[in-house]
Every structure is written in structure tokens, then in C-alpha cells.
Design a protein around this motif. Structure first.
Motif, PDB file in Angstrom:
ATOM      1  N   UNK A  58     -95.265 -58.202 -96.977  1.00  0.00           N
ATOM      2  CA  UNK A  58     -94.656 -58.078 -95.653  1.00  0.00           C
ATOM      3  C   UNK A  58     -95.315 -59.031 -94.653  1.00  0.00           C
ATOM      4  N   UNK A  59     -95.588 -60.233 -95.148  1.00  0.00           N
ATOM      5  CA  UNK A  59     -96.153 -61.299 -94.326  1.00  0.00           C
ATOM      6  C   UNK A  59     -95.241 -62.505 -94.384  1.00  0.00           C
ATOM      7  N   UNK A  60     -95.507 -63.495 -93.533  1.00  0.00           N
ATOM      8  CA  UNK A  60     -94.686 -64.703 -93.504  1.00  0.00           C
ATOM      9  C   UNK A  60     -94.734 -65.401 -94.866  1.00  0.00           C
ATOM     10  N   UNK A  61     -93.612 -65.865 -95.364  1.00  0.00           N
ATOM     11  CA  UNK A  61     -93.577 -66.487 -96.694  1.00  0.00           C
ATOM     12  C   UNK A  61     -94.109 -67.908 -96.674  1.00  0.00           C
ATOM     13  N   UNK A  62     -94.525 -68.386 -97.833  1.00  0.00           N
ATOM     14  CA  UNK A  62     -94.911 -69.791 -97.979  1.00  0.00           C
ATOM     15  C   UNK A  62     -93.655 -70.651 -98.053  1.00  0.00           C
ATOM     16  N   UNK A  94     -99.141 -52.463 -90.038  1.00  0.00           N
ATOM     17  CA  UNK A  94     -98.541 -52.738 -91.343  1.00  0.00           C
ATOM     18  C   UNK A  94     -97.266 -51.927 -91.543  1.00  0.00           C
ATOM     19  N   UNK A  95     -97.279 -50.661 -91.112  1.00  0.00           N
ATOM     20  CA  UNK A  95     -96.105 -49.812 -91.275  1.00  0.00           C
ATOM     21  C   UNK A  95     -94.922 -50.328 -90.458  1.00  0.00           C
ATOM     22  N   UNK A  96     -95.207 -50.920 -89.301  1.00  0.00           N
ATOM     23  CA  UNK A  96     -94.140 -51.509 -88.485  1.00  0.00           C
ATOM     24  C   UNK A  96     -93.544 -52.717 -89.212  1.00  0.00           C
ATOM     25  N   UNK A  97     -94.410 -53.523 -89.814  1.00  0.00           N
ATOM     26  CA  UNK A  97     -93.901 -54.684 -90.557  1.00  0.00           C
ATOM     27  C   UNK A  97     -93.038 -54.256 -91.740  1.00  0.00           C
ATOM     28  N   UNK A  98     -93.400 -53.131 -92.370  1.00  0.00           N
ATOM     29  CA  UNK A  98     -92.626 -52.669 -93.519  1.00  0.00           C
ATOM     30  C   UNK A  98     -91.203 -52.259 -93.129  1.00  0.00           C
ATOM     31  N   UNK A 153     -87.370 -64.760 -84.283  1.00  0.00           N
ATOM     32  CA  UNK A 153     -87.618 -63.518 -85.021  1.00  0.00           C
ATOM     33  C   UNK A 153     -89.136 -63.352 -85.125  1.00  0.00           C
ATOM     34  N   UNK A 154     -89.666 -62.423 -84.349  1.00  0.00           N
ATOM     35  CA  UNK A 154     -91.119 -62.256 -84.301  1.00  0.00           C
ATOM     36  C   UNK A 154     -91.599 -61.210 -85.310  1.00  0.00           C
ATOM     37  N   UNK A 155     -92.786 -61.466 -85.840  1.00  0.00           N
ATOM     38  CA  UNK A 155     -93.432 -60.550 -86.782  1.00  0.00           C
ATOM     39  C   UNK A 155     -94.793 -60.165 -86.212  1.00  0.00           C
ATOM     40  N   UNK A 156     -95.064 -58.873 -86.015  1.00  0.00           N
ATOM     41  CA  UNK A 156     -96.332 -58.471 -85.404  1.00  0.00           C
ATOM     42  C   UNK A 156     -97.525 -58.649 -86.327  1.00  0.00           C
TER      43      UNK A 156
END
Length: 381
Positions: free
Chosen positions: A236-240, A310-314, A369-372
Motif C-alpha cells: 500500500x505504498x507508491x509503486x516503482x 497504514x489502515x487509512x492507506x489500506x 491523488x494524494x497518499x498519506x
């Protein structure tokens, strides 16, 4: 009556239930005490009936998606055309050098191991155009291969080998889907039908890819026929860039975009992108019991806050069904709830995000599109 309530009813039918029910039907003038002839004659049957009752309870639970587990939940999934997502393999890049420190070209299939008491094993699966650079794939599936960065030892005999260093994990792995994760996916699978290149069709295809954990899909984001898919990797992180290219080529190959050679319909030009990382600093005031200091609980407090982020990103890829939008919000109240579960804390107040006393709603539009991401955590006591 719910499946669990029905199962509990059968589970309550134990040996005592059946032996007493049987003895109640024996004439009162006969000896029914334990050790009597009639008791000893009925007891084996009561044991068998009690075992059968437990089996019936298991059957009831495994009949319904809401309560099934293990392989029985897999059977329920197959009825809806779904399968459990299996653990995947970590892929990473490494630099290989010879005894003189010069780039080394190894062979496909050469094996390496990480340094440690329980090493991870990797196999060379791709050689880069850049001399000495290679892509390695973990031999053991699951997240265990994601964490190692450092020196590798050769397992295969490699002529002139000098050193091997892991550069980065380009595509992290995930563990096998749990029962709860599969069940949630099953229960929501029929809300919208995936068909013919609609948004649900894109979401289903991309999420089913083994290296993607979440996606936001924006139709007609840059005019008719354009589609934008913003993805997260298995952590659940930014992809390569390698993962972005992999997804792009599966959906709408770059060398023939819009021509329908991927899963995208003819006329759909698909852009695959990574979200914008937004680092958020958190401050909090805590109170502890008389026997605990702030330093005693600092690590647990930081961990609790990190787990909440992390739970928010999920949930980052969850669609608001009614509005057909994505909403990603960090709530101060949820930070407090998470912290009050930490042993030794009596209260948590004055939670701030980036120094402000307000919740944060991240931008989730077709262009941004933001990711915390959790920044620094400041703890006052």
C-alpha cells in the motif's frame, strides 16, 4: 437465527445432552447411574451423537460465506468466479561486481542468499541493459522477502564473483489473502457488475494483478476515451516505475495505445500512474499512569499512530458507491482511540496534523491523488 447461533445450538448438544436425553426415556424403576448396565450401553452412542453434532455445527458454519473458513471459503469464492489471492514473490535489483570491483555479468538462474540467521534466497531472473545490474526474485513467497537491503552471498558457483548488493525492492510481495480479506471481497463482489471496460471492470482486473494492492480509476479524465489508473503496490505504498510499466502494458500497451491490445477496449487510452506522497506530521499530548513515563511508551505510541495511517492507506482505493468518488481522511479522533489502547496511557489529547487542530482530507481528483505518509511524531506529556 444466524449461522453462528445455529452452530452454537448444535455445539451445545454434547455428551451430557445426549446421555441425559436417552436416560430420561428409561423406566424409572431401572438403575441409570454411571456404571450401570443401561448407562454403559447408551454412553458409546451418546459420544457418537456428540461428535456428529460438532460436525453438523462445522457444516453449518462452512455453508455460508459470512462464516466459512479455509478451503470451504475458497469453494464459496469459486461459485462467484473468484479465487483467493496467493502470496507473491519479491523482486529487487542488485549490483554485481567481480573481484576487481568491475561490473559482473552473472547467469539467469544463479542463486543468492541474504546475510542472517534465517537467510532469504533469491534467483537471478533478468539482466539489465546496464552492466552489472540484475533483477532478482525471491524464492519464498510472501512479505518475508521485502525487508532485506544489503549484501548478498552467492549460492551458485559464479566465476570471478566479488560482491552483490541489493539496491532496492522494485516490486514488493504480499502474503496470501486471509479469510477475512477474501470474505470482504466476496461480500462486495456483486455490488456492481464488471463488464465491457466499465470502471468496475478496470478495478477488478488491476486488483487481481498479483503485484497491485489498490487502485483509483478515473474515466474520461482527459477527454473522451481516456482512463487514468493510479495504483499502490502490495505494501500500500507508491509503486516503482517497473510496476507502473507492468500494469500499463497489461492494460494498454504503450507501443499500441488505444488499439485494444490489452484488456482496455478499443479506443480507450489508459494512463497508469503513482499517487503523490503527502507527508503528515503528528503531534499529541499524552497522560500516563504514575508508574509509566512518556519515554516508556514512546515507541508504542509511534507504532499505534503508524498503524492507523497504514489502515487509512489500506482503504485508499475504496470507492464511494453513491458518489463514485474516493475519500481519504485522517481523523484526530481515530488517533486518540488507537492511543488509548496502549498500556500505561490514561489519556490522549491535543492531537494535531501538521500543527493544526483539524482533520485532514487528502486530495483525490483525476489530476491529483494524494497518499498519506507519516512524518515526524511529536509526543508531549
Amino acid at each position: 437465527m444466524t449461522p453462528k447461533e445455529l452452530a452454537n445450538k448444535f455445539q451445545a448438544m454434547d455428551f451430557d445432552y445426549f446421555i441425559n436425553a436417552a436416560l430420561d426415556r428409561v423406566p424409572s424403576n431401572l438403575d441409570t447411574r454411571e456404571g450401570s448396565v443401561i448407562y454403559d450401553a447408551i454412553a458409546p452412542a451418546a459420544y457418537v451423537m456428540a461428535e456428529m453434532s460438532l460436525n453438523v455445527a462445522d457444516t453449518v458454519l462452512n455453508t455460508f460465506t459470512q462464516t466459512a473458513s479455509g478451503e470451504y471459503l475458497d469453494y464459496r469464492a469459486e461459485e462467484r468466479g473468484l479465487t483467493r489471492e496467493q502470496a507473491t514473490l519479491t523482486r529487487l535489483t542488485a549490483t554485481l561486481t567481480d573481484e576487481n570491483g568491475q561490473p559482473l555479468v552473472a547467469n539467469i538462474g544463479d542463486r543468492f542468499a541474504s546475510i542472517g540467521v534465517e537467510p532469504n534466497y533469491y534467483q537471478l531472473t533478468k539482466l539489465s541493459n546496464i552492466s552489472g545490474q540484475a533483477t532478482l526474485t525471491a524464492e519464498t513467497a510472501g512479505e518475508i522477502g521485502n525487508s532485506y537491503i544489503g549484501q548478498l552471498l552467492p549460492i551458485s558457483a559464479i566465476a570471478g564473483f566479488g560482491n552483490a548488493i541489493v539496491n532496492e525492492v522494485i516490486i514488493p510481495a504480499r502474503n496470501a489473502e486471509t479469510d477475512d480479506e477474501l470474505r470482504e471481497r466476496l461480500l462486495t463482489s456483486n455490488e456492481v457488475i464488471a463488464f465491457g471496460g466499465n470502471v468496475t471492470d478496470y478495478i477488478k482486473f488491476i486488483i487481481d494483478m498479483e503485484d497491485v494492492a489498490a487502485v483509483q480509476v478515473y474515466p474520461t479524465w482527459n477527454g473522451g476515451g481516456t482512463v487514468k489508473a493510479v495504483i499502490l503496490n502490495n505494501q500500500y505504498l507508491a509503486p516503482s516505475q517497473a510496476l507502473i510499466d507492468q500494469v500499463k502494458n497489461a492494460i494498454d500497451p504503450s507501443n499500441s495505445s488505444g488499439n485494444g491490445y490489452g484488456i482496455a477496449p478499443v479506443g480507450h487510452t489508459v494512463t497508469v500512474a503513482a499517487p503523490i506522497l503527502r507527508t503528515i506530521n503528528v503531534g499529541v499530548m499524552i497522560s500516563t499512569t504514575s508508574t509509566v513515563t512518556v519515554e516508556d511508551v514512546r515507541q508504542k505510541v509511534e507504532q499505534a499512530i503508524a498503524e492507523y495511517v497504514n489502515s487509512v492507506r489500506e482503504k485508499w482505493g475504496n470507492v464511494n458507491a453513491n458518489e463514485r468518488t474516493y475519500t481519504v481522511i485522517l481523523y484526530r479522533s481515530q488517533i486518540i482511540i488507537a492511543l488509548l489502547k496502549v498500556d500505561g496511557l490514561t489519556n490522549a489529547t491535543n492531537v494535531k496534523f501538521d500543527g493544526a487542530d483539524k482533520d485532514i482530507t487528502l486530495t483525490t481528483t483525476a489530476t491529483i491523488e494524494e497518499l498519506p505518509m507519516l512524518g515526524t511524531v511529536t509526543i508531549d506529556g
